[in-house]
Design a protein around this motif. Structure first.
Motif, PDB file in Angstrom:
ATOM      1  N   ARG A  44       0.842  -1.191   0.000  1.00 14.21           N
ATOM      2  CA  ARG A  44       0.000   0.000   0.000  1.00 14.21           C
ATOM      3  C   ARG A  44       0.874   1.236   0.000  1.00 14.21           C
ATOM      4  O   ARG A  44       1.858   1.303   0.732  1.00 14.21           O
ATOM      5  CB  ARG A  44      -0.909  -0.015   1.233  1.00 14.21           C
ATOM      6  CG  ARG A  44      -1.930   1.092   1.275  1.00 14.21           C
ATOM      7  CD  ARG A  44      -2.913   0.872   2.422  1.00 14.21           C
ATOM      8  NE  ARG A  44      -3.664  -0.372   2.253  1.00 14.21           N
ATOM      9  CZ  ARG A  44      -4.667  -0.717   3.041  1.00 14.21           C
ATOM     10  NH1 ARG A  44      -5.051   0.086   4.034  1.00 14.21           N
ATOM     11  NH2 ARG A  44      -5.296  -1.855   2.848  1.00 14.21           N
ATOM     12  N   PHE A  94      -8.015   3.576  -1.138  1.00 16.07           N
ATOM     13  CA  PHE A  94      -8.603   3.662   0.193  1.00 16.07           C
ATOM     14  C   PHE A  94      -8.475   5.080   0.721  1.00 16.07           C
ATOM     15  O   PHE A  94      -7.480   5.751   0.477  1.00 16.07           O
ATOM     16  CB  PHE A  94      -7.867   2.736   1.171  1.00 16.07           C
ATOM     17  CG  PHE A  94      -7.845   1.289   0.791  1.00 16.07           C
ATOM     18  CD1 PHE A  94      -6.852   0.793  -0.045  1.00 16.07           C
ATOM     19  CD2 PHE A  94      -8.797   0.414   1.282  1.00 16.07           C
ATOM     20  CE1 PHE A  94      -6.818  -0.546  -0.400  1.00 16.07           C
ATOM     21  CE2 PHE A  94      -8.775  -0.927   0.935  1.00 16.07           C
ATOM     22  CZ  PHE A  94      -7.782  -1.405   0.090  1.00 16.07           C
ATOM     23  N   CYS A  95      -9.483   5.516   1.473  1.00 19.49           N
ATOM     24  CA  CYS A  95      -9.296   6.745   2.227  1.00 19.49           C
ATOM     25  C   CYS A  95      -9.157   6.383   3.705  1.00 19.49           C
ATOM     26  O   CYS A  95      -9.681   5.369   4.159  1.00 19.49           O
ATOM     27  CB  CYS A  95     -10.432   7.738   2.005  1.00 19.49           C
ATOM     28  SG  CYS A  95     -12.083   7.208   2.519  1.00 19.49           S
ATOM     29  N   ALA A  96      -8.414   7.218   4.398  1.00 20.79           N
ATOM     30  CA  ALA A  96      -8.141   6.979   5.805  1.00 20.79           C
ATOM     31  C   ALA A  96      -8.150   8.305   6.542  1.00 20.79           C
ATOM     32  O   ALA A  96      -7.893   9.354   5.947  1.00 20.79           O
ATOM     33  CB  ALA A  96      -6.792   6.289   5.970  1.00 20.79           C
ATOM     34  N   SER A 110       0.941   5.288   6.137  1.00 15.29           N
ATOM     35  CA  SER A 110      -0.305   4.644   6.564  1.00 15.29           C
ATOM     36  C   SER A 110      -0.377   4.469   8.079  1.00 15.29           C
ATOM     37  O   SER A 110      -1.472   4.416   8.645  1.00 15.29           O
ATOM     38  CB  SER A 110      -0.460   3.290   5.876  1.00 15.29           C
ATOM     39  OG  SER A 110       0.599   2.424   6.230  1.00 15.29           O
ATOM     40  N   TYR A 113      -2.471   6.904  10.350  1.00 15.63           N
ATOM     41  CA  TYR A 113      -3.923   6.931  10.241  1.00 15.63           C
ATOM     42  C   TYR A 113      -4.533   5.780  11.052  1.00 15.63           C
ATOM     43  O   TYR A 113      -4.026   4.657  11.021  1.00 15.63           O
ATOM     44  CB  TYR A 113      -4.346   6.825   8.782  1.00 15.63           C
ATOM     45  CG  TYR A 113      -3.874   8.008   7.974  1.00 15.63           C
ATOM     46  CD1 TYR A 113      -2.566   8.072   7.493  1.00 15.63           C
ATOM     47  CD2 TYR A 113      -4.720   9.076   7.716  1.00 15.63           C
ATOM     48  CE1 TYR A 113      -2.114   9.177   6.783  1.00 15.63           C
ATOM     49  CE2 TYR A 113      -4.289  10.170   6.995  1.00 15.63           C
ATOM     50  CZ  TYR A 113      -2.982  10.217   6.539  1.00 15.63           C
ATOM     51  OH  TYR A 113      -2.534  11.314   5.829  1.00 15.63           O
ATOM     52  N   TYR A 115      -8.170   5.267  11.151  1.00 16.94           N
ATOM     53  CA  TYR A 115      -9.470   4.870  10.645  1.00 16.94           C
ATOM     54  C   TYR A 115      -9.365   4.670   9.131  1.00 16.94           C
ATOM     55  O   TYR A 115      -8.773   5.511   8.434  1.00 16.94           O
ATOM     56  CB  TYR A 115     -10.538   5.929  10.945  1.00 16.94           C
ATOM     57  CG  TYR A 115     -10.787   6.141  12.411  1.00 16.94           C
ATOM     58  CD1 TYR A 115     -10.204   7.205  13.093  1.00 16.94           C
ATOM     59  CD2 TYR A 115     -11.600   5.265  13.127  1.00 16.94           C
ATOM     60  CE1 TYR A 115     -10.423   7.398  14.444  1.00 16.94           C
ATOM     61  CE2 TYR A 115     -11.832   5.450  14.481  1.00 16.94           C
ATOM     62  CZ  TYR A 115     -11.243   6.519  15.129  1.00 16.94           C
ATOM     63  OH  TYR A 115     -11.459   6.702  16.477  1.00 16.94           O
ATOM     64  N   TRP A 116      -9.961   3.592   8.669  1.00 17.10           N
ATOM     65  CA  TRP A 116      -9.864   3.256   7.250  1.00 17.10           C
ATOM     66  C   TRP A 116     -11.246   2.945   6.682  1.00 17.10           C
ATOM     67  O   TRP A 116     -12.070   2.314   7.347  1.00 17.10           O
ATOM     68  CB  TRP A 116      -8.946   2.046   7.043  1.00 17.10           C
ATOM     69  CG  TRP A 116      -7.512   2.378   7.317  1.00 17.10           C
ATOM     70  CD1 TRP A 116      -6.900   2.445   8.536  1.00 17.10           C
ATOM     71  CD2 TRP A 116      -6.525   2.734   6.355  1.00 17.10           C
ATOM     72  NE1 TRP A 116      -5.586   2.814   8.383  1.00 17.10           N
ATOM     73  CE2 TRP A 116      -5.335   2.992   7.054  1.00 17.10           C
ATOM     74  CE3 TRP A 116      -6.528   2.854   4.968  1.00 17.10           C
ATOM     75  CZ2 TRP A 116      -4.145   3.366   6.409  1.00 17.10           C
ATOM     76  CZ3 TRP A 116      -5.366   3.219   4.318  1.00 17.10           C
ATOM     77  CH2 TRP A 116      -4.185   3.469   5.036  1.00 17.10           C
TER      78      TRP A 116
END
Length: 126
Positions: A44, A94-96, A110, A113, A115-116
Motif C-alpha cells: 500500500r 482507500f481513504c483513511a 499509513s 492513520y 481509521y480506514w
C-alpha cells in the motif's frame, strides 16, 4: 466512525476520475484525510493527504501535477481528482483518517492513520 469511499471505475489512459470519501461519526473530528492505493502484489502506498489545521496537502511524486485533493466542509467529504491517468494508477484506492496530530513527514504514511474506509477499484486501461 465511518469512511465511505466511492467513485472508482474503469477509465482509459489519459482519462479522469474523481474519488469521494465521506467521513461520519467523528465526535471530536479528525485531523487529516489521506488517500492510499494498493495494486495487486504491491504494498500500500500513500497517494495524497489533506491536513485540516492548515489546509496543507501532500502528494506522492508519481501523481504530482495529475491528482488534486480537496475538501468540502459542508459535505464532510474529501475528493481526489485524478487526471491524465496512467495504467500504473490501477489499484484499489482507500481513504483513511487520523484523529491525532499528523506531521508533514508522515502525511503519506499509513501508520499515521487510525481509521480506514473500504476500497474502491480504479482500473486504467492502456
Amino acid at each position: 466512525v465511518q469512511l465511505q469511499a466511492s467513485g472508482g471505475g474503469l477509465v482509459q489512459t489519459g482519462g479522469s476520475l474523481r474519488l469521494s470519501c465521506v467521513a461520519s461519526g467523528f465526535t471530536f473530528g479528525y485531523t487529516a484525510i489521506g488517500w492510499f492505493r494498493q495494486a495487486p502484489g504491491k504494498e500500500r502506498e500513500g497517494v495524497s493527504c489533506f491536513r485540516n489545521r492548515d489546509r496543507s496537502t501532500k502528494y506522492a511524486e508519481s501523481v504530482k501535477g495529475r491528482f488534486t485533493i480537496s475538501r468540502d466542509n459542508a459535505k464532510n467529504t474529501v475528493y481526489l481528482q485524478m487526471n491524465s491517468q496512467k495504467p500504473e494508477d490501477t489499484a484499489v484506492y482507500f481513504c483513511a483518517a487520523s484523529s491525532s496530530g499528523i506531521i508533514t513527514s508522515t502525511m503519506l504514511n499509513s501508520h499515521a492513520y487510525n481509521y480506514w474506509g473500504q476500497g474502491t477499484q480504479v482500473t486504467v486501461s492502456s
